[in-house]
Each structure stands twice: as structure tokens, then as C-alpha cells.
Design a protein around this motif. Sequence first.
Motif, PDB file in Angstrom:
ATOM      1  N   ALA A  53       0.821  -1.221   0.000  1.00 51.58           N
ATOM      2  CA  ALA A  53       0.000   0.000   0.000  1.00 51.58           C
ATOM      3  C   ALA A  53       0.849   1.263   0.000  1.00 51.58           C
ATOM      4  CB  ALA A  53      -0.976  -0.013   1.178  1.00 51.58           C
ATOM      5  N   PRO A  54       1.831   1.397   0.904  1.00 54.12           N
ATOM      6  CA  PRO A  54       2.666   2.607   0.850  1.00 54.12           C
ATOM      7  C   PRO A  54       3.499   2.703  -0.411  1.00 54.12           C
ATOM      8  CG  PRO A  54       3.466   1.090   2.550  1.00 54.12           C
ATOM      9  CD  PRO A  54       2.133   0.591   2.106  1.00 54.12           C
ATOM     10  N   PHE A  55       3.914   1.560  -0.968  1.00 53.02           N
ATOM     11  CA  PHE A  55       4.680   1.597  -2.213  1.00 53.02           C
ATOM     12  C   PHE A  55       3.826   2.183  -3.338  1.00 53.02           C
ATOM     13  CE2 PHE A  55       6.212  -0.135  -6.224  1.00 53.02           C
ATOM     14  CZ  PHE A  55       7.574   0.129  -6.141  1.00 53.02           C
ATOM     15  N   LEU A  56       2.596   1.691  -3.452  1.00 53.51           N
ATOM     16  CA  LEU A  56       1.706   2.200  -4.497  1.00 53.51           C
ATOM     17  C   LEU A  56       1.431   3.683  -4.308  1.00 53.51           C
ATOM     18  CD1 LEU A  56      -0.947  -0.675  -4.760  1.00 53.51           C
ATOM     19  CD2 LEU A  56       0.919  -0.183  -6.346  1.00 53.51           C
ATOM     20  N   ALA A  57       1.261   4.093  -3.067  1.00 54.97           N
ATOM     21  CA  ALA A  57       0.951   5.499  -2.784  1.00 54.97           C
ATOM     22  C   ALA A  57       2.092   6.425  -3.183  1.00 54.97           C
ATOM     23  CB  ALA A  57       0.628   5.671  -1.306  1.00 54.97           C
ATOM     24  N   GLY A  58       3.313   5.895  -3.217  1.00 53.93           N
ATOM     25  CA  GLY A  58       4.468   6.720  -3.524  1.00 53.93           C
ATOM     26  C   GLY A  58       4.858   6.756  -4.994  1.00 53.93           C
ATOM     27  N   LEU A  59       4.121   6.065  -5.852  1.00 51.69           N
ATOM     28  CA  LEU A  59       4.479   6.009  -7.267  1.00 51.69           C
ATOM     29  C   LEU A  59       3.940   7.207  -8.027  1.00 51.69           C
ATOM     30  CD1 LEU A  59       3.896   2.230  -8.087  1.00 51.69           C
ATOM     31  CD2 LEU A  59       5.975   3.363  -7.291  1.00 51.69           C
ATOM     32  N   ASP A  60       4.755   7.738  -8.937  1.00 50.29           N
ATOM     33  CA  ASP A  60       4.293   8.860  -9.754  1.00 50.29           C
ATOM     34  C   ASP A  60       3.718   8.350 -11.071  1.00 50.29           C
ATOM     35  OD1 ASP A  60       6.435   8.267 -11.468  1.00 50.29           O
ATOM     36  OD2 ASP A  60       7.740   9.774 -10.569  1.00 50.29           O
ATOM     37  N   ALA A  61       3.376   9.265 -11.956  1.00 49.60           N
ATOM     38  CA  ALA A  61       2.684   8.924 -13.196  1.00 49.60           C
ATOM     39  C   ALA A  61       3.559   8.174 -14.186  1.00 49.60           C
ATOM     40  CB  ALA A  61       2.147  10.188 -13.848  1.00 49.60           C
ATOM     41  N   SER A  62       4.859   8.044 -13.916  1.00 48.25           N
ATOM     42  CA  SER A  62       5.732   7.328 -14.843  1.00 48.25           C
ATOM     43  C   SER A  62       5.569   5.816 -14.735  1.00 48.25           C
ATOM     44  CB  SER A  62       7.198   7.696 -14.581  1.00 48.25           C
ATOM     45  OG  SER A  62       7.650   7.204 -13.330  1.00 48.25           O
ATOM     46  N   TRP A  63       4.875   5.359 -13.693  1.00 44.42           N
ATOM     47  CA  TRP A  63       4.726   3.920 -13.483  1.00 44.42           C
ATOM     48  C   TRP A  63       3.528   3.385 -14.254  1.00 44.42           C
ATOM     49  CZ3 TRP A  63       7.847   0.538 -10.772  1.00 44.42           C
ATOM     50  CH2 TRP A  63       8.930   1.136 -10.128  1.00 44.42           C
ATOM     51  N   ALA A  64       3.792   2.364 -15.092  1.00 43.72           N
ATOM     52  CA  ALA A  64       2.741   1.788 -15.945  1.00 43.72           C
ATOM     53  C   ALA A  64       2.183   0.492 -15.400  1.00 43.72           C
ATOM     54  CB  ALA A  64       3.286   1.541 -17.351  1.00 43.72           C
ATOM     55  N   GLY A  65       3.019  -0.304 -14.729  1.00 40.55           N
ATOM     56  CA  GLY A  65       2.522  -1.595 -14.266  1.00 40.55           C
ATOM     57  C   GLY A  65       3.461  -2.288 -13.320  1.00 40.55           C
ATOM     58  N   LEU A  66       2.901  -3.269 -12.603  1.00 43.49           N
ATOM     59  CA  LEU A  66       3.665  -4.048 -11.640  1.00 43.49           C
ATOM     60  C   LEU A  66       3.310  -5.524 -11.775  1.00 43.49           C
ATOM     61  CD1 LEU A  66       3.030  -1.812  -8.491  1.00 43.49           C
ATOM     62  CD2 LEU A  66       5.140  -1.881  -9.854  1.00 43.49           C
ATOM     63  N   SER A  67       4.341  -6.359 -11.724  1.00 43.47           N
ATOM     64  CA  SER A  67       4.145  -7.793 -11.604  1.00 43.47           C
ATOM     65  C   SER A  67       4.247  -8.127 -10.115  1.00 43.47           C
ATOM     66  CB  SER A  67       5.229  -8.562 -12.368  1.00 43.47           C
ATOM     67  OG  SER A  67       5.327  -8.121 -13.706  1.00 43.47           O
ATOM     68  N   LEU A  68       3.371  -9.006  -9.647  1.00 41.13           N
ATOM     69  CA  LEU A  68       3.338  -9.329  -8.221  1.00 41.13           C
ATOM     70  C   LEU A  68       3.562 -10.810  -8.007  1.00 41.13           C
ATOM     71  CD1 LEU A  68       0.161  -7.296  -7.225  1.00 41.13           C
ATOM     72  CD2 LEU A  68       2.540  -6.535  -7.140  1.00 41.13           C
ATOM     73  N   THR A  69       4.472 -11.113  -7.093  1.00 35.99           N
ATOM     74  CA  THR A  69       4.667 -12.494  -6.689  1.00 35.99           C
ATOM     75  C   THR A  69       4.275 -12.596  -5.218  1.00 35.99           C
ATOM     76  OG1 THR A  69       6.263 -14.317  -6.649  1.00 35.99           O
ATOM     77  CG2 THR A  69       7.132 -12.126  -6.166  1.00 35.99           C
ATOM     78  N   MET A  70       4.513 -13.751  -4.614  1.00 29.71           N
ATOM     79  CA  MET A  70       4.113 -13.922  -3.218  1.00 29.71           C
ATOM     80  C   MET A  70       4.934 -12.987  -2.342  1.00 29.71           C
ATOM     81  SD  MET A  70       1.643 -15.905  -3.496  1.00 29.71           S
ATOM     82  CE  MET A  70       1.279 -16.271  -1.778  1.00 29.71           C
ATOM     83  N   PRO A  71       4.354 -12.408  -1.284  1.00 27.02           N
ATOM     84  CA  PRO A  71       3.023 -12.692  -0.713  1.00 27.02           C
ATOM     85  C   PRO A  71       1.997 -11.622  -1.059  1.00 27.02           C
ATOM     86  CG  PRO A  71       4.344 -11.543   0.900  1.00 27.02           C
ATOM     87  CD  PRO A  71       5.169 -11.574  -0.367  1.00 27.02           C
ATOM     88  N   LEU A  72       2.046 -11.055  -2.254  1.00 28.02           N
ATOM     89  CA  LEU A  72       1.271  -9.861  -2.570  1.00 28.02           C
ATOM     90  C   LEU A  72       0.007 -10.106  -3.390  1.00 28.02           C
ATOM     91  CD1 LEU A  72       4.273  -7.542  -3.536  1.00 28.02           C
ATOM     92  CD2 LEU A  72       3.188  -7.821  -1.291  1.00 28.02           C
ATOM     93  N   LYS A  73      -0.212 -11.329  -3.839  1.00 24.82           N
ATOM     94  CA  LYS A  73      -1.272 -11.557  -4.820  1.00 24.82           C
ATOM     95  C   LYS A  73      -2.675 -11.364  -4.254  1.00 24.82           C
ATOM     96  CE  LYS A  73       1.461 -14.598  -7.803  1.00 24.82           C
ATOM     97  NZ  LYS A  73       1.518 -15.882  -8.532  1.00 24.82           N
ATOM     98  N   ARG A  74      -2.855 -11.651  -2.988  1.00 24.81           N
ATOM     99  CA  ARG A  74      -4.198 -11.500  -2.419  1.00 24.81           C
ATOM    100  C   ARG A  74      -4.437 -10.084  -1.913  1.00 24.81           C
ATOM    101  NH1 ARG A  74      -4.318 -17.572   0.176  1.00 24.81           N
ATOM    102  NH2 ARG A  74      -5.109 -18.583  -1.704  1.00 24.81           N
ATOM    103  N   VAL A  75      -3.451  -9.483  -1.291  1.00 25.19           N
ATOM    104  CA  VAL A  75      -3.644  -8.119  -0.777  1.00 25.19           C
ATOM    105  C   VAL A  75      -3.853  -7.138  -1.924  1.00 25.19           C
ATOM    106  CG1 VAL A  75      -1.178  -7.516  -0.707  1.00 25.19           C
ATOM    107  CG2 VAL A  75      -2.772  -6.420   0.862  1.00 25.19           C
ATOM    108  N   ALA A  76      -3.322  -7.453  -3.102  1.00 25.61           N
ATOM    109  CA  ALA A  76      -3.496  -6.562  -4.256  1.00 25.61           C
ATOM    110  C   ALA A  76      -4.963  -6.378  -4.609  1.00 25.61           C
ATOM    111  CB  ALA A  76      -2.734  -7.116  -5.460  1.00 25.61           C
ATOM    112  N   LEU A  77      -5.784  -7.384  -4.350  1.00 26.45           N
ATOM    113  CA  LEU A  77      -7.207  -7.286  -4.663  1.00 26.45           C
ATOM    114  C   LEU A  77      -7.866  -6.166  -3.868  1.00 26.45           C
ATOM    115  CD1 LEU A  77      -8.240 -11.063  -4.715  1.00 26.45           C
ATOM    116  CD2 LEU A  77      -7.534  -9.635  -6.634  1.00 26.45           C
TER     117      LEU A  77
END
Length: 280
Positions: A53-77
Amino acid sequence: MAGAAPRMTVRAAVLGSPVAHSLSPVLHRAAYAALGLDDWTYTAVECAEDGLAPFLAGLDASWAGLSLTMPLKRVALDLAAEVSELAVAVGGANTLVRRDGRWHADNTDVHGIVAALTEAGLGAPASALVLGGGATAASAFAALARLGLAKARLAVRSPERAAASLAAAERVGLAVDVATLDRVPELLDVDLVVSTLPGRAADAFAAPVAASRAALFDVVYAPWPTALAAAVAGAGRTVVGGFPMLLHQAVRQVTLMTGRTDVPVAAMRAAGETELARRA
């Protein structure tokens, strides 16, 4: 005559913990190079579940996408503004794509499994046994449903811990018979065995699976081959490893993040195989 304004760097990354071993940077960078996307970058970022959550909040408009591996796949929802129907059904997202300033969650693992099995000639199994009941099993159930199965078998150490993957199977319309791993030798009258067990956890099943008629999909990609894969290959049957799944889920991610449909599968495959050989 004034020169053209420099293009803004477009950023993407794979997040997880641990993530240093990830092959995703090699695959995505190979795609960018082949597509001429010189302004795109792709990195690996160590990120625990409570750090997303804090990582996403700190991203600027240059970020297009993220690949997620464990343990992030469920919290991403919970953190995405929009979630695809497939990610909801599977119960996890391995991809976040920014659309109109909002994060959209999706799942490309299912596509990866379907594509890996289909290119190996295993795109129409009549029956299947899944080993292990974690998050990858949920994606495997969705993939088997897409390949036409209405029913599958599941062998797990503890049926109680497979509740999330069984719920995913129900959401995709797949009926599942559950047994414990000690009963695997009794369950092998199937076309396909899907091992979602990590590392050497499936070694004990090498002999009985090799003695059966089943083909094998083993999600492990390093070290390769596993004892299970080597035994089944030695018996002369088709074996699909985890790398083709990883490759094809990355291909789908590149399309989602860049909008390009001409994704260079061959270049990505070659880059990944070269890197795996280097690590071996």
C-alpha cells in the motif's frame, strides 16, 4: 531547429518477498528491447505484504505496471480500484496496471498455464490431479476449467489449508475431489498431474507418477529438472516445466502494460532460457 523533447521514462517492476531470484526482469526487458521500447525500464523491488500500500501510494505517473509475486497476490485485490473477474475468481492478482491514474488488478497466471499446456499438446486433458492446495493451485483450477474440465482431483497435506483454492475452484465451476497426499498412488488414473508443490516437496511422488499414464505439469522452473519431472520424462511421457508458464504469463503482462499485441515470445523465451542456464 529545436530538438525533440526527451521522452519520459516509463517504469514497471516485479514486487515480492523474496524477489531477487525473479526471472521477470529478464523476460520483460527482452520484450522491451525487441519492441524498441527504449524508454521503458523494469526492475525488481523487495516488498512485503504490508509494504504494498505505501509503495503504491508513492508512485508517480511514470509507473505503468507491476508484476506481483508472493506474498502480494491477495492483498493486491484490496488495494486496486478495479479487479478483473478472473482475479476475483482465482482469489489473487499477479498484475497491477495503471489506467487513467487508477490501478487495475488482473491475473495472467491462468493464461500462462493454459498457454504452456496447449503448446505442449496438453490442451485437452480429460482428467487431472493437482498436487498442493496453495495460490498456484487456484490458478491451476481456473486453467483446467478453461481447458474444458468440469471435475478434478486435489491431493494436499492438510485439506483444511486448501479452503481458499477450493473456493476458487467453485467460483470457476470446477468440482474437486479432495484427498491427502499419502493417497497420491491411488489417484493417478488421470491424463495430467499438475504439481504446484515447491522445491523438492514432490520428490516422494516421482516413482508412482512415472509408473502411471499421466503427463506432468510441474510449476517449478529452477532447479530443473525436478526429480518428479526427470522420472516422468524418463518414462517417455510429456513434461511441462514452470518456465513456459512463467514465460506466457509475462507475455500477457507485457500486453497489458504496454498495449502491444506483437509481443516477441521467441525473444523472451531465449532470454529466459539463457539466464536459467547461466544460473544452473
